[in-house]
Design an enzyme around this catalytic site. Structure first.
Site, short mmCIF file in Angstrom:
data_model
loop_
_atom_site.label_atom_id
_atom_site.label_comp_id
_atom_site.label_asym_id
_atom_site.label_seq_id
_atom_site.Cartn_x
_atom_site.Cartn_y
_atom_site.Cartn_z
N HIS A 72 -16.70 -24.37 20.05
CA HIS A 72 -16.56 -24.00 21.48
C HIS A 72 -18.52 -24.13 20.33
CE1 HIS A 72 -17.18 -20.18 19.98
NE2 HIS A 72 -15.73 -20.06 19.86
N HIS A 101 -19.84 -21.39 17.49
CA HIS A 101 -19.04 -22.97 16.20
C HIS A 101 -20.16 -24.17 15.88
CE1 HIS A 101 -15.13 -21.16 17.70
NE2 HIS A 101 -15.46 -20.40 16.87
N CYS A 122 1.87 -2.08 14.52
CA CYS A 122 3.08 -2.56 15.84
C CYS A 122 3.85 -3.82 15.46
CB CYS A 122 1.70 -3.54 16.76
SG CYS A 122 2.27 -4.15 17.81
N CYS A 178 2.89 -7.18 17.21
CA CYS A 178 1.95 -7.84 16.80
C CYS A 178 2.47 -7.64 14.95
CB CYS A 178 0.46 -7.19 16.20
SG CYS A 178 0.34 -7.04 17.90
N CYS A 227 -1.27 -0.44 21.25
CA CYS A 227 -1.89 -1.92 20.97
C CYS A 227 -2.95 -2.30 22.51
CB CYS A 227 -0.77 -2.26 20.44
SG CYS A 227 -1.14 -4.39 20.43
N HIS A 229 0.06 -5.27 23.66
CA HIS A 229 1.03 -5.25 23.50
C HIS A 229 1.79 -3.82 24.67
CE1 HIS A 229 1.92 -7.64 20.18
NE2 HIS A 229 2.11 -8.66 21.50
N LYS A 288 -19.64 -12.25 25.76
CA LYS A 288 -19.61 -13.09 24.48
C LYS A 288 -18.74 -14.25 24.67
CE LYS A 288 -17.85 -13.60 19.69
NZ LYS A 288 -17.10 -13.42 18.66
N LYS A 333 -13.24 -17.54 21.93
CA LYS A 333 -11.90 -18.41 21.97
C LYS A 333 -11.58 -18.70 23.70
CE LYS A 333 -11.12 -19.29 17.89
NZ LYS A 333 -11.69 -19.30 16.70
O1 ME8 Z 1 -14.65 -15.41 11.13
N1 ME8 Z 1 -21.75 -17.22 19.24
O2 ME8 Z 1 -13.66 -18.10 11.86
P1 ME8 Z 1 -13.97 -18.02 13.80
C1 ME8 Z 1 -22.85 -17.31 18.21
N2 ME8 Z 1 -12.22 -17.95 9.01
N3 ME8 Z 1 -21.39 -17.79 17.05
C2 ME8 Z 1 -20.19 -18.10 16.64
C3 ME8 Z 1 -19.80 -17.47 18.31
C4 ME8 Z 1 -20.65 -16.59 19.15
N4 ME8 Z 1 -20.13 -16.76 20.66
N5 ME8 Z 1 -18.41 -18.25 18.48
C5 ME8 Z 1 -18.60 -17.81 16.89
C6 ME8 Z 1 -13.62 -16.76 11.01
N6 ME8 Z 1 -19.19 -18.15 16.34
C7 ME8 Z 1 -13.26 -16.53 9.47
C8 ME8 Z 1 -14.99 -16.85 8.66
S1 ME8 Z 1 -16.02 -18.34 6.66
C9 ME8 Z 1 -14.88 -17.43 4.21
C10 ME8 Z 1 -14.56 -17.24 7.93
C11 ME8 Z 1 -19.77 -18.80 15.25
O3 ME8 Z 1 -13.54 -19.27 13.53
C12 ME8 Z 1 -20.84 -18.30 14.13
O4 ME8 Z 1 -20.85 -18.65 12.99
O5 ME8 Z 1 -13.84 -16.45 14.36
C13 ME8 Z 1 -19.21 -17.09 13.28
O6 ME8 Z 1 -19.34 -15.70 12.49
C14 ME8 Z 1 -17.95 -17.67 13.83
O7 ME8 Z 1 -18.02 -18.94 14.77
C15 ME8 Z 1 -16.74 -16.99 13.19
O8 ME8 Z 1 -15.54 -18.15 13.11
#
Ligand code: ME8
Length: 520
Positions: free
Chosen positions: A19, A22, A127, A130, A144, A147, A298, A301
């Site tokens: 999104h 990322h 939990c 979970c 939780c 749940h 924020k 997902k």
């Molecule tokens: O945390 N605003 O992965 P993730 C700005 N796998 N940046 C955002 C955001 C937002 N609302 N949402 C996500 C993980 N990001 C782990 C990381 S690294 C060794 C392991 C961006 O898929 C931002 O860079 O949850 C954030 O730190 C990252 O996506 C989290 O991605």
């Protein structure tokens, strides 16, 4: 395999699609990588996916697939998205890659042998829904969150990384290297996390296999797999060629991480202490940005599908969306997304400021000068440089130097602000010099001077924007008859070069570079 500049994004979880958040981090990394390449530096840019752990298993189950097949499919989708959006990464790493798995095992074994890992019982709130221990964040009113049931007090034996013994070293290092975590307020946050009274101590780095099988097996106990964060952080080191490639250390010492503030603790505390405990050097810098919000929430997902970069590409074109992301958010602070704000930026900056300057300049050049770059003063032995040209020549040189400085500070919004301020100034000068009037009055030298000056600024803008808006920049240069300029250019100096377009060069009129944005 050395690199003067290595840049990383987080490796993203595959339990959803990319999104805006990322996309932002990835576009910042891509811009920094492109800028450094244009400076003539050897660059290494890594992104990828983090595929182990509970979240991946849950998402795979929901999709009715085995974790391995699910995460392979999702990783391919992430990679394809970045390819479609023109992200020029050097490696897309996935935590099931053989070299990654070998690197994780090697570090685990090393820490085990060094006495940095202990085995003990852990008691916590578990939990059943979970199938994991809950943290405070997972609970609300003693239940939780997911749940809505009370967790049980359970104990389990696990392996722990003795992280807290390195907190003193970390605090000293952060004081000694002020640029290690940027902006500075995130360094202060990390210092708060490792204070004696913070409650953070050692890190549980294992999960019993009977509870979670989808992970990297501990090399010293096959009944356990590695905790997903411990595994994931090591991707950065493996990507540099650790341990096999002789150049890994040079590359590693020049590695700059980009992350959002949500994952400051793993990158600011777990990661440096892991490296120190393993006797390895630190990354070069950790650059932390804020959140993209929508109506103060924020974007995550669940809200993410509302700002899918592929949908934005279809609706507005990807580069206008990328421009908005890089221009609108001050690196380090939160940013607010709305399609209305996106449309305003596209219209004001891209369509009106940049787009109009390009169209007007090339239209008038076609009308009054046969579409060819006019001869500069001095070269025909007659005229000298006028005041308008001198001012814009100096402003261009200042802008080129400023952009280089801002990119170094990861202040990409300020770099773009500087470029668009120069374009704005050029539009105003064009208005004042009014070549259409000069043409009517037969002042051909004046017409040529202002149009040649505008072409100089546009060439500079094309070069300076190449890392930010690669396609648009290439198109600007191509219309100016300088399509190959990017192949040989060295930034920032070449952007400031004046009269670098050979006199007589044929330019090309074309439809607007950026159409006005459709109304949301
Ligand atoms: O945390 N605003 O992965 P993730 C700005 N796998 N940046 C955002 C955001 C937002 N609302 N949402 C996500 C993980 N990001 C782990 C990381 S690294 C060794 C392991 C961006 O898929 C931002 O860079 O949850 C954030 O730190 C990252 O996506 C989290 O991605």
């Amino acid at each position: 395999m050395s690199a003067a500049f290595a840049i990383t994004t987080p490796i993203y979880y595959v339990n959803g699609a990319p999104h805006i958040g990322h996309t932002y981090t990835t576009c910042v990394a891509d811009t920094l990588a492109r800028w450094r390449r244009l400076r003539g530096e050897e660059v290494y840019f890594q992104t990828g996916t983090d595929v182990h752990g509970d979240k991946a298993v849950e998402a795979a189950l929901a999709a009715g697939e085995a974790p391995e097949a699910f995460t392979r499919r999702m990783s391919a989708e992430w990679r394809q998205t970045w390819d479609e959006l023109g992200i020029a990464y050097d490696r897309f790493i996935q935590t099931t890659d053989a070299d990654h798995v070998a690197g994780v095992k090697l570090i685990l074994q090393r820490l085990w042998e060094r006495g940095e890992i202990t085995f003990r019982e852990y008691e916590g709130l578990y939990c059943v829904g979970c199938e994991r221990f809950l943290s405070d964040r997972d609970m609300q009113d003693g239940l939780c969150r997911d749940h809505e049931r009370a967790p049980e007090l359970r104990s389990e034996s696990n392996y722990f990384f003795r992280m807290s013994r390195h907190f003193g070293w970390l605090a000293r290092t952060l004081e000694e290297q002020p640029g290690l975590i940027r902006p500075a307020r995130y360094k202060a946050e990390v210092l708060g996390m490792i204070r004696d009274d913070s409650g953070l101590s050692d890190l549980c780095i294992s999960r019993p296999r009977q509870r979670l099988a989808w992970g990297i097996e501990l090399p010293f106990d096959s009944n356990y797999v590695c905790y997903v964060w411990f595994d994931a952080l090591l991707n950065y080191l493996v990507g540099c060629g650790f341990p096999e490639d002789s150049g890994w250390e040079a590359r590693w010492r020049n590695t700059h991480h980009l992350i959002g503030k949500d994952i400051l603790k793993p990158h600011g505390v777990f990661w440096p202490t892991m490296l120190h405990a393993a006797g390895l050097p630190l990354y070069r810098s950790l650059n932390v940005h804020g959140f993209w919000n929508m109506e103060d929430r924020k974007i995550g997902k669940s809200l993410g599908n509302m700002v899918d970069p592929r949908v934005m590409k279809q609706r507005y074109g990807f580069e206008p969306f990328r421009y908005f992301l890089l221009r609108e958010m001050a690196y380090g602070q939160d940013g607010s997304f709305s399609e209305a704000a996106l449309a305003r930026r596209i219209d004001a900056d891209l369509a009106n400021n940049l787009g109009n300057l390009l169209s007007r300049t090339l239209d008038m050049l076609a009308r009054y000068c046969g579409g060819r770059i006019p001869t500069p003063p001095g070269q025909d032995g007659a005229s000298t440089e006028g005041e308008a040209e001198r001012q814009l020549r100096e402003a261009t040189a200042e802008t080129a130097a400023a952009v280089d400085r801002f990119v170094e500070e990861v202040a990409l919004h300020r770099a773009l602000e500087a470029i668009f301020a120069l374009l704005n100034q050029t539009n105003r000068t064009l208005e004042q010099c009014a070549p259409w009037k000069a043409a009517k009055e037969g002042r051909q030298k004046d017409v040529e001077e202002i149009l040649r000056t505008c072409c100089n600024v546009l060439r500079a803008a094309g070069l300076l924007l190449a890392a930010f808006l690669p396609e648009a920049a290439a198109e600007i240069l191509s219309r100016l008859g300088a399509a190959s300029a990017l192949k040989t250019a060295r930034l920032p100096e070449d952007a400031a070069a004046w009269n670098a377009l050979p006199p007589g060069t044929q330019t090309r009129k074309a439809p607007p570079l950026f159409p006005r944005a459709p109304r949301p």
